[in-house]
Scaffold this active site. Structure first.
Site, PDB file in Angstrom:
ATOM      1  N   GLY A   1      12.664   7.157  11.930  1.00  0.00           N
ATOM      2  CA  GLY A   1      11.995   6.373  12.971  1.00  0.00           C
ATOM      3  C   GLY A   1      11.614   7.219  14.178  1.00  0.00           C
ATOM      4  N   LEU A   2      11.469   8.537  13.964  1.00  0.00           N
ATOM      5  CA  LEU A   2      11.039   9.404  15.069  1.00  0.00           C
ATOM      6  C   LEU A   2       9.593   9.849  14.871  1.00  0.00           C
ATOM      7  CD1 LEU A   2      14.328  11.516  15.524  1.00  0.00           C
ATOM      8  CD2 LEU A   2      13.604   9.493  16.813  1.00  0.00           C
ATOM      9  N   SER A   3       8.866   9.070  14.093  1.00  0.00           N
ATOM     10  CA  SER A   3       7.418   9.232  13.920  1.00  0.00           C
ATOM     11  C   SER A   3       6.995  10.499  13.202  1.00  0.00           C
ATOM     12  CB  SER A   3       6.698   9.155  15.274  1.00  0.00           C
ATOM     13  OG  SER A   3       6.785   7.858  15.746  1.00  0.00           O
ATOM     14  N   SER A   4       7.702  10.835  12.127  1.00  0.00           N
ATOM     15  CA  SER A   4       7.236  11.974  11.337  1.00  0.00           C
ATOM     16  C   SER A   4       5.879  11.654  10.706  1.00  0.00           C
ATOM     17  CB  SER A   4       8.255  12.364  10.269  1.00  0.00           C
ATOM     18  OG  SER A   4       8.574  11.267   9.456  1.00  0.00           O
TER      19      SER A   4
ATOM     20  N   ASP B   1       3.644  -2.966  21.410  1.00  0.00           N
ATOM     21  CA  ASP B   1       2.358  -2.241  21.340  1.00  0.00           C
ATOM     22  C   ASP B   1       1.250  -3.059  20.686  1.00  0.00           C
ATOM     23  OD1 ASP B   1       3.377  -1.793  18.727  1.00  0.00           O
ATOM     24  OD2 ASP B   1       2.864   0.356  18.709  1.00  0.00           O
TER      25      ASP B   1
ATOM     26  N   ASP C   1       3.003   5.197  18.425  1.00  0.00           N
ATOM     27  CA  ASP C   1       3.500   6.469  17.882  1.00  0.00           C
ATOM     28  C   ASP C   1       2.410   7.535  17.884  1.00  0.00           C
ATOM     29  OD1 ASP C   1       5.602   4.825  17.427  1.00  0.00           O
ATOM     30  OD2 ASP C   1       5.397   4.772  15.246  1.00  0.00           O
TER      31      ASP C   1
ATOM     32  N   GLU D   1       9.819  -2.125  22.779  1.00  0.00           N
ATOM     33  CA  GLU D   1       9.702  -2.146  21.316  1.00  0.00           C
ATOM     34  C   GLU D   1       8.977  -3.408  20.865  1.00  0.00           C
ATOM     35  OE1 GLU D   1       9.879   0.811  19.832  1.00  0.00           O
ATOM     36  OE2 GLU D   1      11.909   0.976  20.622  1.00  0.00           O
TER      37      GLU D   1
ATOM     38  N   SER E   1       3.615  21.583   1.464  1.00  0.00           N
ATOM     39  CA  SER E   1       4.587  21.477   2.543  1.00  0.00           C
ATOM     40  C   SER E   1       5.784  22.354   2.233  1.00  0.00           C
ATOM     41  CB  SER E   1       5.033  20.018   2.677  1.00  0.00           C
ATOM     42  OG  SER E   1       6.230  19.947   3.410  1.00  0.00           O
TER      43      SER E   1
END
Ligand code: GLA
Length: 391
Positions: free
Chosen positions: A129-132, A38, A177, A35, A69
């Site tokens: 925080g799961l990269s949507s 990057d 991500d 973490e 959407s």
């Protein structure tokens, strides 16, 4: 949502001309370890999830892009000639930012971007925080470039999506991500060196263990400004270290031994701690990848815990909720590794739990977390799916 149901929903909204619709998918991601390495040219070890974002897209010829959407009421349209960031456009700023970058990349051929109707649908929990956001960015890049007859390879798409996030949305994120969601592979994690983009797929074979993602359900609030602040701290640490080690270009170039030697040249104690995290975390990613290749799950789990502690003590991006999840997860017998994942300040924890202990893990963690924070967590059992693709 099934592909057919999504196509039908599209036609109800935009009218029927079935043959020209194309459908695309891009996943979310979970980072197993590595973490804040990057943007420091270090290593990361993310995996793409089976949850993600879908898009149905159909070209128009009038230069207008319509974004809708199934998840949000807000609908946005933008003319290809005048794309500007508007706070009220909310989620639609992601596809707009990507469109700006696609047009730049196309240069003289930009006229091929003639407009489109596009319907998104997603099942990644938002703000977790799961990269949507990376998911919708890479998805838009793939869909619109293909409609324009300009296919772009997935690594270039990841870079383009990162530029959109940096320049249009204003979050100075690294490449992890976007790369993970563009390049993911079912049942594998990606060992990525973030400056060269050298990567390797590593099978995730956790015989007898399950990856459990736990959502703090805490709103991420000021996360973006804190994120940019951490990045600036790392940059100032690098500038000081470059005076003693002129050959280095990123913190990822510095070995742990050299860091010990030159650590004291950084007088600012906060900056020193930030750099300490980045350099030790980078070493942990390498060791964790080796551990996984050797099926040494115990070592992998231990490194995950060290990663969390470093993010808590040295990098200071965890916060109460993630720390409580960490502490409670550590107490559960059969939880061999656990840590925060992503940018922190809320969002998710990722844990490696013995199959037979998953039920008690969920029960115990939920109860104690709720007692201590007043928030109700959510659990997702993680399937590692493929990266961005046309369906
Ligand atoms: C966010 C950013 C990534 C990375 C992580 C922290 O997810 O988008 O680029 O910096 O935080 O590791």
């Amino acid at each position: 949502m099934e592909k057919q149901a999504l196509l039908q929903e599209f036609q109800e909204r935009f009218g029927r001309r079935e043959d020209e619709c194309r459908v695309f998918f891009t996943p979310g991601r979970v980072n197993l370890i590595g973490e804040y390495t990057d943007f420091n040219g270090g290593h990361v070890f993310p995996a793409s999830l089976s949850v993600g974002t879908w898009a149905v897209a159909r070209p128009r010829q009038d230069g207008i892009y319509h974004f809708q959407s199934t998840n949000f009421d807000l609908t946005v349209q933008t003319e290809v000639k005048s794309i500007v960031y508007k706070k009220e456009d909310d989620w639609a700023n992601y596809p707009k930012g990507v469109l700006v970058e696609l047009l730049k990349l196309a240069g003289e051929e930009a006229a091929r971007y003639t407009g489109a109707d596009i319907l998104f649908h997603g099942n990644i929990p938002n703000g977790a925080g799961l990269s949507s956001s990376a998911s919708i960015e890479v998805l838009t890049g793939m869909a619109l470039s293909k409609l324009a007859g300009f296919p772009i390879d997935n690594i270039e798409l990841a870079k383009l999506a990162q530029r959109a996030e940096n320049k249009f949305v204003g979050v100075n994120c690294g490449i992890m991500d976007q790369f993970a969601v563009a390049m993911g592979k079912a049942n594998h994690a990606i060992m990525l060196k973030c400056d060269t983009l050298d990567y390797q797929y590593v099978p995730v074979e956790l015989d007898g263990y399950t990856i459990v993602i736990t959502n703090t359900n805490k709103r991420r609030g000021l996360a973006d400004s804190k994120y940019n602040e951490r990045r600036a701290e790392c940059e100032s640490g690098l500038a000081i270290l470059q005076q003693s080690m002129p050959g280095i270009e990123t913190l990822g170039d510095i070995s742990y031994e050299n860091w010990q030697k030159y650590k004291d040249t950084i007088k600012d104690e906060v900056v020193q701690r930030r750099v300490d995290h980045v350099i030790s975390e980078n070493t942990r990613v390498l060791n964790a990848t080796d551990a996984l290749k050797k099926y040494d799950i115990a070592l992998f789990g231990k490194l995950m815990k060290q990663s969390h502690e470093s993010l808590r003590e040295l990098f200071e991006v965890t916060g109460k909720e993630l720390d409580v999840l960490y502490e409670e997860a550590c107490k559960v017998e059969g939880c061999i590794g656990t840590r925060m994942t992503g940018a922190g300040f809320g969002g998710c924890n990722v844990s490696v739990v013995k199959n037979e202990a998953v039920a008690s893990f969920k029960e115990e963690v939920a109860q104690h977390y709720e007692d201590r924070t007043g928030l109700v967590p959510e659990f997702y059992l993680c399937d590692i799916g493929d990266g961005a693709k046309e369906l």
